[in-house]
Scaffold this active site. Structure first.
Site, PDB file in Angstrom:
ATOM      1  N   GLU A 137      -0.339  -9.022  -0.371  1.00  0.00           N
ATOM      2  CA  GLU A 137      -1.775  -9.540   0.017  1.00  0.00           C
ATOM      3  C   GLU A 137      -2.798  -9.569  -1.196  1.00  0.00           C
ATOM      4  O   GLU A 137      -3.809 -10.291  -1.250  1.00  0.00           O
ATOM      5  CB  GLU A 137      -2.242  -8.620   0.906  1.00  0.00           C
ATOM      6  CG  GLU A 137      -1.812  -8.838   2.548  1.00  0.00           C
ATOM      7  CD  GLU A 137      -1.871  -7.591   3.298  1.00  0.00           C
ATOM      8  OE1 GLU A 137      -1.638  -6.481   2.891  1.00  0.00           O
ATOM      9  OE2 GLU A 137      -2.402  -7.886   4.217  1.00  0.00           O
ATOM     10  N   GLU A 149       5.030  -4.818   7.115  1.00  0.00           N
ATOM     11  CA  GLU A 149       4.373  -3.718   7.553  1.00  0.00           C
ATOM     12  C   GLU A 149       4.975  -3.544   9.038  1.00  0.00           C
ATOM     13  O   GLU A 149       4.932  -2.308   9.707  1.00  0.00           O
ATOM     14  CB  GLU A 149       2.899  -4.331   7.794  1.00  0.00           C
ATOM     15  CG  GLU A 149       2.139  -4.155   6.525  1.00  0.00           C
ATOM     16  CD  GLU A 149       2.103  -5.420   5.700  1.00  0.00           C
ATOM     17  OE1 GLU A 149       3.083  -6.088   5.889  1.00  0.00           O
ATOM     18  OE2 GLU A 149       1.321  -5.532   4.833  1.00  0.00           O
ATOM     19  N   GLY A 161       0.721  -4.826   1.013  1.00  0.00           N
ATOM     20  CA  GLY A 161      -0.391  -5.307   0.302  1.00  0.00           C
ATOM     21  C   GLY A 161      -0.092  -5.775  -1.014  1.00  0.00           C
ATOM     22  O   GLY A 161      -1.152  -6.439  -1.683  1.00  0.00           O
ATOM     23  N   ALA A 170       0.971  -1.045  -0.010  1.00  0.00           N
ATOM     24  CA  ALA A 170      -0.065  -0.035   0.012  1.00  0.00           C
ATOM     25  C   ALA A 170       0.785   1.215   0.018  1.00  0.00           C
ATOM     26  O   ALA A 170       2.140   1.258   0.362  1.00  0.00           O
ATOM     27  CB  ALA A 170      -0.879  -0.151   1.197  1.00  0.00           C
TER      28      ALA A 170
HETATM   29  C1  HXC Z   1       5.075   4.371  -1.396  1.00  0.00           C
HETATM   30  C2  HXC Z   1       7.039   3.413  -2.227  1.00  0.00           C
HETATM   31  C3  HXC Z   1       6.507   2.308  -1.636  1.00  0.00           C
HETATM   32  C4  HXC Z   1       5.474   2.036  -0.856  1.00  0.00           C
HETATM   33  C5  HXC Z   1       8.440   1.716  -2.628  1.00  0.00           C
HETATM   34  N1  HXC Z   1       8.141   3.278  -2.883  1.00  0.00           N
HETATM   35  N2  HXC Z   1       7.661   1.198  -1.958  1.00  0.00           N
HETATM   36  N3  HXC Z   1       6.243   4.317  -2.003  1.00  0.00           N
HETATM   37  N4  HXC Z   1       4.542   3.146  -0.788  1.00  0.00           N
HETATM   38  N5  HXC Z   1       4.821   0.844  -0.338  1.00  0.00           N
HETATM   39  C6  HXC Z   1       8.778   4.222  -3.784  1.00  0.00           C
HETATM   40  C7  HXC Z   1      10.134   4.679  -2.749  1.00  0.00           C
HETATM   41  O1  HXC Z   1       9.764   5.646  -1.815  1.00  0.00           O
HETATM   42  C8  HXC Z   1      10.957   5.340  -3.969  1.00  0.00           C
HETATM   43  O2  HXC Z   1      10.342   6.647  -4.041  1.00  0.00           O
HETATM   44  C9  HXC Z   1      10.675   4.272  -5.167  1.00  0.00           C
HETATM   45  O3  HXC Z   1       9.274   3.773  -4.807  1.00  0.00           O
HETATM   46  C10 HXC Z   1      11.680   3.335  -5.236  1.00  0.00           C
HETATM   47  O4  HXC Z   1      11.668   2.610  -3.865  1.00  0.00           O
HETATM   48  P1  HXC Z   1      13.295   2.488  -3.498  1.00  0.00           P
HETATM   49  O5  HXC Z   1      12.925   2.307  -1.946  1.00  0.00           O
HETATM   50  O6  HXC Z   1      14.157   3.768  -3.916  1.00  0.00           O
HETATM   51  O7  HXC Z   1      13.842   1.168  -4.216  1.00  0.00           O
HETATM   52  P2  HXC Z   1      14.628  -0.028  -3.446  1.00  0.00           P
HETATM   53  O8  HXC Z   1      15.757   0.731  -2.765  1.00  0.00           O
HETATM   54  O9  HXC Z   1      15.114  -0.895  -4.838  1.00  0.00           O
HETATM   55  O10 HXC Z   1      14.039  -0.830  -2.647  1.00  0.00           O
HETATM   56  C11 HXC Z   1      12.855  -1.412  -2.920  1.00  0.00           C
HETATM   57  C12 HXC Z   1      11.962  -1.967  -1.740  1.00  0.00           C
HETATM   58  C13 HXC Z   1      11.500  -0.693  -0.971  1.00  0.00           C
HETATM   59  C14 HXC Z   1      12.721  -2.981  -0.699  1.00  0.00           C
HETATM   60  C15 HXC Z   1      10.630  -2.493  -2.194  1.00  0.00           C
HETATM   61  O11 HXC Z   1      11.010   0.274  -1.721  1.00  0.00           O
HETATM   62  C16 HXC Z   1      10.719  -0.802   0.214  1.00  0.00           C
HETATM   63  O12 HXC Z   1      11.074  -1.381   1.178  1.00  0.00           O
HETATM   64  N6  HXC Z   1       9.480  -0.485   0.186  1.00  0.00           N
HETATM   65  C17 HXC Z   1       8.489  -0.462   1.262  1.00  0.00           C
HETATM   66  C18 HXC Z   1       7.886  -1.745   1.135  1.00  0.00           C
HETATM   67  C19 HXC Z   1       6.790  -1.859   2.449  1.00  0.00           C
HETATM   68  O13 HXC Z   1       7.148  -1.366   3.597  1.00  0.00           O
HETATM   69  N7  HXC Z   1       5.620  -2.422   2.057  1.00  0.00           N
HETATM   70  C20 HXC Z   1       4.573  -2.333   3.032  1.00  0.00           C
HETATM   71  C21 HXC Z   1       3.699  -1.207   2.963  1.00  0.00           C
HETATM   72  S1  HXC Z   1       2.202  -1.185   3.986  1.00  0.00           S
HETATM   73  P3  HXC Z   1      11.257   7.838  -4.294  1.00  0.00           P
HETATM   74  O14 HXC Z   1      10.371   8.885  -4.610  1.00  0.00           O
HETATM   75  O15 HXC Z   1      12.059   7.867  -3.140  1.00  0.00           O
HETATM   76  O16 HXC Z   1      12.186   7.519  -5.752  1.00  0.00           O
HETATM   77  C22 HXC Z   1       1.273  -1.916   3.624  1.00  0.00           C
HETATM   78  C23 HXC Z   1       0.054  -2.247   4.296  1.00  0.00           C
HETATM   79  C24 HXC Z   1      -1.114  -3.124   3.462  1.00  0.00           C
HETATM   80  O17 HXC Z   1       1.310  -2.483   2.450  1.00  0.00           O
HETATM   81  C25 HXC Z   1      -2.563  -2.915   4.219  1.00  0.00           C
HETATM   82  C26 HXC Z   1      -3.434  -3.450   3.329  1.00  0.00           C
HETATM   83  C27 HXC Z   1      -3.982  -2.494   2.204  1.00  0.00           C
END
Ligand code: HXC
Length: 261
Positions: free
Chosen positions: A115, A135, A112, A68
């Site tokens: 999921e 998360e 997400g 998400a």
């Molecule tokens: C918003 C996101 C994002 C996310 C990545 N980006 N994941 N933006 N929401 N979930 C954005 C980054 O901010 C970055 O933007 C660009 O995408 C590239 O990501 P990087 O981090 O620079 O890439 P990398 O170093 O290759 O790392 C990839 C990654 C990392 C390991 C996937 O991005 C990451 O850990 N993302 C978050 C994963 C996460 O925590 N997911 C769960 C979210 S909570 P900029 O602008 O800086 O270039 C969730 C709850 C669900 O899902 C609930 C039900 C709906």
């Protein structure tokens, strides 16, 4: 093949297979409300379209979806989150889709994104796929089935490992854990997913829809109620022309021609 596009997704038709590509590369397909609304609308449209028999959802080589949208969620506060439940508003629509949905996952399927894959009916993973529920690193927990559908798919040991540590699984580990149906070389993933969707789309639509409902009921009810439900669906299929056609074709050693209307 014909194609159409929203802002955040692209849709294509490959014969009777509908393809939806998540297309928000700058955010690794982070699942914002707007993206989920487009995805939901595309799914509903394909589901209602008699020319489509099965649907593939895919992302990019780098990410199926990285979760998400954290930027969007950052300023959300309870009790507003409860009053305006964004998961009920934008995710539950997947539960009403009658046609099979195949997730073709390459790269990150996190939070997400993992999921979303689990809400689909068949998950095909590229050998590059990485699955995780990170998360906990954000001070939250999974909210779209990552403690429930995931646990039913992989069991308590792996689910606790993933949900409490945020650790990512490789595609091979995800296959061993029953999170995915098959692992496929990345270069072949999409073609394989479309082939599978076209195969399913050539079968009896009513039998396919009932098969999907019957398997899903195994996760939502008691064994006894599920068995009874399966029996009712099974017996009701003897009222369809497709049952007569399928059995006649087998005995006549020919390909069945199911009612695709
Ligand atoms: C918003 C996101 C994002 C996310 C990545 N980006 N994941 N933006 N929401 N979930 C954005 C980054 O901010 C970055 O933007 C660009 O995408 C590239 O990501 P990087 O981090 O620079 O890439 P990398 O170093 O290759 O790392 C990839 C990654 C990392 C390991 C996937 O991005 C990451 O850990 N993302 C978050 C994963 C996460 O925590 N997911 C769960 C979210 S909570 P900029 O602008 O800086 O270039 C969730 C709850 C669900 O899902 C609930 C039900 C709906």
């Amino acid at each position: 093949m014909s194609s159409a596009g929203g802002q955040l997704i692209k849709t294509e038709r490959h014969g009777k297979a509908g393809l939806i590509r998540l297309d928000r590369p700058e955010a690794l397909n982070a699942l914002s409300d707007a993206l989920m609304a487009e995805l939901g609308a595309a799914l509903v449209k394909f589901d209602a379209d008699p020319a489509i028999g099965a649907i593939v959802v895919t992302g990019s080589e780098r990410a199926f979806a990285a979760g998400a949208d954290i930027r969007e969620m950052k300023d959300r506060r309870f009790p507003d989150t409860f009053r305006h439940d964004f998961i009920a508003a934008h995710w539950d629509i997947l539960l009403g889709v009658k046609k099979p949905i195949i997730a073709a996952v390459a790269g990150f399927a996190l939070g997400g994104g993992c999921e979303l894959a689990l809400m689909c009916d068949i998950v095909l993973a590229a050998d590059t796929a990485r699955f995780g529920q990170p998360e906990i690193n954000l001070g939250i927990i999974p909210g779209a089935g990552g403690t429930q559908r995931l646990t039913r798919a992989v069991g308590k040991a792996k689910a606790m490992d993933m949900v409490l540590s945020g650790r990512m699984l490789t595609a091979e580990e995800a296959e061993r854990a029953n999170l995915v149906a098959r692992v496929i070389p990345a270069a072949e993933l999409l073609a394989e997913a479309i082939k599978l969707a076209e195969h399913i789309a050539a079968l009896s639509p009513v039998a396919v829809a009932m098969a999907k409902q019957a398997v899903n009921s195994a996760f939502e009810t008691t064994l006894r109620a599920g068995i009874l439900y399966e029996r009712q669906l099974f017996l009701s299929l003897f009222g369809t022309p497709d049952q007569r056609e399928g059995m006649a074709a087998f005995l006549e050693k020919r390909t069945p021609r199911f009612d695709q209307g």
